[in-house]
Design a protein around this motif. Structure first.
Motif, PDB file in Angstrom:
ATOM      1  N   GLY A 108      22.032 -51.316  23.842  1.00 16.97           N
ATOM      2  CA  GLY A 108      21.247 -49.994  23.556  1.00 16.97           C
ATOM      3  C   GLY A 108      20.067 -50.787  24.418  1.00 16.97           C
ATOM      4  O   GLY A 108      19.741 -51.231  24.559  1.00 16.97           O
ATOM      5  N   ILE A 109      19.522 -49.587  23.962  1.00 15.07           N
ATOM      6  CA  ILE A 109      17.591 -49.942  23.876  1.00 15.07           C
ATOM      7  C   ILE A 109      17.325 -49.295  22.982  1.00 15.07           C
ATOM      8  O   ILE A 109      17.208 -48.095  22.228  1.00 15.07           O
ATOM      9  N   ASP A 110      15.789 -49.863  22.521  1.00 14.48           N
ATOM     10  CA  ASP A 110      15.043 -49.676  21.711  1.00 14.48           C
ATOM     11  C   ASP A 110      13.303 -49.184  22.032  1.00 14.48           C
ATOM     12  O   ASP A 110      13.527 -50.165  22.979  1.00 14.48           O
ATOM     13  N   TYR A 111      12.840 -47.634  23.068  1.00 18.62           N
ATOM     14  CA  TYR A 111      11.568 -47.978  23.421  1.00 18.62           C
ATOM     15  C   TYR A 111      10.555 -48.124  23.280  1.00 18.62           C
ATOM     16  O   TYR A 111      10.055 -48.944  23.700  1.00 18.62           O
ATOM     17  N   TYR A 112      10.263 -48.572  21.595  1.00 16.62           N
ATOM     18  CA  TYR A 112       9.635 -48.980  21.065  1.00 16.62           C
ATOM     19  C   TYR A 112       9.340 -50.741  21.617  1.00 16.62           C
ATOM     20  O   TYR A 112       8.525 -51.173  21.559  1.00 16.62           O
ATOM     21  N   SER A 113      10.813 -51.895  21.412  1.00 15.33           N
ATOM     22  CA  SER A 113      10.863 -52.413  21.577  1.00 15.33           C
ATOM     23  C   SER A 113      10.550 -53.383  23.215  1.00 15.33           C
ATOM     24  O   SER A 113      10.058 -54.150  23.403  1.00 15.33           O
ATOM     25  N   LEU A 114      10.904 -51.449  23.740  1.00 18.79           N
ATOM     26  CA  LEU A 114      10.865 -51.998  25.438  1.00 18.79           C
ATOM     27  C   LEU A 114       9.522 -51.649  26.015  1.00 18.79           C
ATOM     28  O   LEU A 114       9.108 -53.140  26.588  1.00 18.79           O
ATOM     29  N   VAL A 115       8.357 -51.822  25.320  1.00 19.64           N
ATOM     30  CA  VAL A 115       7.181 -51.535  25.363  1.00 19.64           C
ATOM     31  C   VAL A 115       6.763 -52.668  25.054  1.00 19.64           C
ATOM     32  O   VAL A 115       5.559 -52.963  25.680  1.00 19.64           O
ATOM     33  N   ALA A 116       7.137 -52.920  23.931  1.00 21.90           N
ATOM     34  CA  ALA A 116       6.461 -54.501  23.259  1.00 21.90           C
ATOM     35  C   ALA A 116       7.071 -55.870  24.679  1.00 21.90           C
ATOM     36  O   ALA A 116       6.490 -56.830  24.436  1.00 21.90           O
ATOM     37  N   ARG A 117       8.061 -55.247  25.097  1.00 24.47           N
ATOM     38  CA  ARG A 117       8.268 -56.412  26.072  1.00 24.47           C
ATOM     39  C   ARG A 117       7.639 -56.462  27.306  1.00 24.47           C
ATOM     40  O   ARG A 117       7.350 -58.145  27.297  1.00 24.47           O
ATOM     41  N   PHE A 118       7.711 -55.292  27.016  1.00 23.95           N
ATOM     42  CA  PHE A 118       6.623 -55.808  28.514  1.00 23.95           C
ATOM     43  C   PHE A 118       4.989 -55.499  28.849  1.00 23.95           C
ATOM     44  O   PHE A 118       4.766 -56.368  29.493  1.00 23.95           O
ATOM     45  N   ILE A 119       4.765 -55.222  27.229  1.00 26.19           N
ATOM     46  CA  ILE A 119       3.417 -55.841  26.874  1.00 26.19           C
ATOM     47  C   ILE A 119       3.373 -57.418  26.887  1.00 26.19           C
ATOM     48  O   ILE A 119       2.328 -58.329  27.561  1.00 26.19           O
ATOM     49  N   THR A 120       4.179 -58.026  26.183  1.00 23.23           N
ATOM     50  CA  THR A 120       4.060 -59.721  26.193  1.00 23.23           C
ATOM     51  C   THR A 120       4.379 -60.078  27.802  1.00 23.23           C
ATOM     52  O   THR A 120       3.890 -61.623  27.303  1.00 23.23           O
ATOM     53  N   GLU A 121       5.290 -59.881  28.476  1.00 19.28           N
ATOM     54  CA  GLU A 121       5.907 -59.831  29.758  1.00 19.28           C
ATOM     55  C   GLU A 121       4.701 -59.846  30.407  1.00 19.28           C
ATOM     56  O   GLU A 121       4.224 -60.774  31.226  1.00 19.28           O
ATOM     57  N   ALA A 122       3.288 -59.637  30.342  1.00 16.33           N
ATOM     58  CA  ALA A 122       1.902 -58.828  30.953  1.00 16.33           C
ATOM     59  C   ALA A 122       0.998 -60.474  30.345  1.00 16.33           C
ATOM     60  O   ALA A 122       0.501 -60.147  31.313  1.00 16.33           O
ATOM     61  N   LEU A 123       0.952 -59.843  28.870  1.00 18.47           N
ATOM     62  CA  LEU A 123       0.552 -60.971  29.075  1.00 18.47           C
ATOM     63  C   LEU A 123       0.503 -62.787  28.707  1.00 18.47           C
ATOM     64  O   LEU A 123       0.180 -63.407  28.733  1.00 18.47           O
TER      65      LEU A 123
END
Length: 505
Positions: A108-123
């Protein structure tokens, strides 16, 4: 271009390398990221709940190598070709966020967790000191504190790390350190023969940890389980006494809360009694079952977990925090984790910093660089609240119960046992075998059924469902319900599809 830069005022050339200005084209890079994110949104996020999409676009390894063009070359390739490659990587990967991906203990996919991963991957942070990771260290502290509350401890400690297997290794080493602290400096020489205990149904990481830590797999005493896969406390008592008679030194018991195949929960209270009696460290591998603690209805499955010395809990499984998100939680609050693992690197953990260095928690880890995995769980928890997480657990177990009842109604489907968690284990018996006499030949033929059905579903791309033999039982399916995108219709489809794929077997 190089000539133009050399002609500029103040151009600096060292060893043939121009040092003026950046060498990256930021505008082109930003455009590439924008286009790549568009592909991710269209091909992954927006299709996450679309059951008409394939779970897997199956290709044999040699064919897939040709499609992807895996060769790395001396010169880089244009962005359009790289974007096409990004598209193909998504196309030919398994869609674990598909509602009909039932293959593993995550989905499955959790959209909030996905955004958190985007943030941490970018930072691109590393969580070891407050000076380089202030937000994520505070987030990890808050999440660990809350998880400790659900276990039922008044206080404690913990660390996020790469997987439940690593959590189990941490716990084993920590228990050994408490038993003989001198091992940190003096090593294995001079130690007695250390013995630990785990059930026959424990995760294979216990054997790996014993091997990795120099304890030895022969010194893992596997305790018999009952017909449901639960450790038998009386057998544990016998094995502890046996180890002592042999002159060995028992130091650890690993109980399991949610076994990998059957989803069994060991009787933690009775095991804790034995551990207290013999002075043994009790570790509970709740990597899979720990999320039931969030549910007021189902937390009874882990009754007695508050008596454990350490707990492994993976929110990336039932709660969808995104791989990887795994915590080792420790009841001790005296700094045992840091005492066991610290190396006091002076270039990183200076004690004369201008802030409170107690927030430099990286020395509790065996890693140096460490991902901010707690952030995914934290952002999701903030968005959904505890009640939202609880609803996920309750719905998953309700869907599992629905599937069980449907299996009972359908000819050809046979349960191995009544599940107590989200693992539903069953055989499918094709029409050609239903009138066959129960015996070795029947079971030999049935053993071949699940692999054929699995191959057909993979090549069709309709769903993914795991199978395995287990403790003398021939191949059976293990259906695991996790994703909140899964519905009652998906449970019906699963049974219908198995019948369809196996109609000629």
């Amino acid at each position: 271009c190089k000539q133009e830069m050399l002609q500029k005022k103040n151009a600096v050339l060292v060893d043939g390398v121009i040092l003026n200005g950046p060498i990256m084209d930021s505008k082109a890079g930003e455009k590439f990221v924008e286009e790549a994110c568009k592909i991710i949104m269209e091909e992954v996020v927006q299709k996450a709940d679309d059951v008409t999409e394939k779970v897997c676009e199956w290709q044999a390894p040699e064919k897939l190598k040709q499609i992807l063009d895996l060769e790395m070359r001396d010169t880089g390739e244009c962005h359009q070709k790289i974007l096409k490659l990004c598209h193909d990587v998504i196309k030919y990967s398994v869609k674990t966020n598909h509602p009909r991906f039932f293959n593993q203990l995550y989905a499955g996919i959790d959209y909030y967790s996905l955004v958190a991963r985007f943030i941490t991957e970018a930072l691109n942070p590393s969580v070891y000191t407050y000076e380089v990771s202030p937000v994520f260290l505070l987030v990890e502290e808050a999440v660990i504190k809350k998880m400790i509350e659900f276990i039922g401890w008044e206080d404690g400690d913990g660390i996020f790390n790469p997987g439940g297997s690593i959590s189990n290794m941490y716990a084993m080493n920590l228990a050994r350190y408490r038993f003989c602290p001198e091992i940190k400096e003096k090593g294995l020489s001079g130690l007695p023969r250390l013995v630990l205990f785990a059930s026959e149904e424990c995760h294979y990481s216990m054997k790996k940890a014993a091997s990795f830590l120099g304890i030895g797999t022969e010194n893992v005493y596997f305790i018999k389980t009952d017909e449901r896969g639960k450790m038998i406390p009386e057998e544990l008592e016998k094995q502890v006494q046996r180890a002592r008679k042999e002159g060995s030194a028992p130091f650890l018991v690993c109980a399991t809360a949610g076994t990998t195949v059957l989803g069994a929960f060991d009787p933690l209270d009775k095991i804790a009694d034995i551990c207290e009696k013999h002075g043994l460290w009790l570790h509970v591998d709740a990597s899979w079952g720990g999320s039931a603690l969030i549910s007021r209805k189902h937390r009874r499955l882990l009754h007695g977990i508050h008596r454990a010395d350490s707990v492994a809990w993976n929110p990336h499984k039932m709660l969808l925090a995104g791989i990887q998100c795994c915590a080792l939680l420790v009841k001790d609050n005296s700094g045992l984790l840091k005492k066991c693992y610290s190396a006091e690197a002076a270039y990183l953990f200076q004690q004369d910093k201008f802030y409170d260095v107690s927030y430099d928690t990286g020395d509790k880890s065996i890693q140096c660089s460490r991902r901010p995995d707690a952030f995914k769980f934290w952002l999701m928890w903030k968005a959904l609240g505890t009640t939202g997480l609880e609803e996920r657990v309750n719905r998953a177990l309700a869907l599992a119960r629905y599937l069980v009842e449907e299996i009972k109604k359908r000819e050809g489907f046979q349960l191995l046992l009544e599940p107590e968690y989200a693992n539903v284990c069953f055989w499918y018996i094709p029409p050609s075998l239903r009138k066959m006499e129960d015996g070795p030949e029947f079971w030999q033929k049935l053993h071949q059924v699940a692999p054929v059905i699995k191959e057909r579903m993979m090549k069709k791309g309709s769903m993914m469902l795991g199978y395995q033999p287990h403790r003398g039982k021939v191949n059976f399916f293990r259906q695991v319900v996790i994703s909140p995108q899964v519905s009652r219709e998906d449970m019906d489809f699963l049974l219908d599809e198995i019948e369809l794929l196996a109609k000629d077997l």
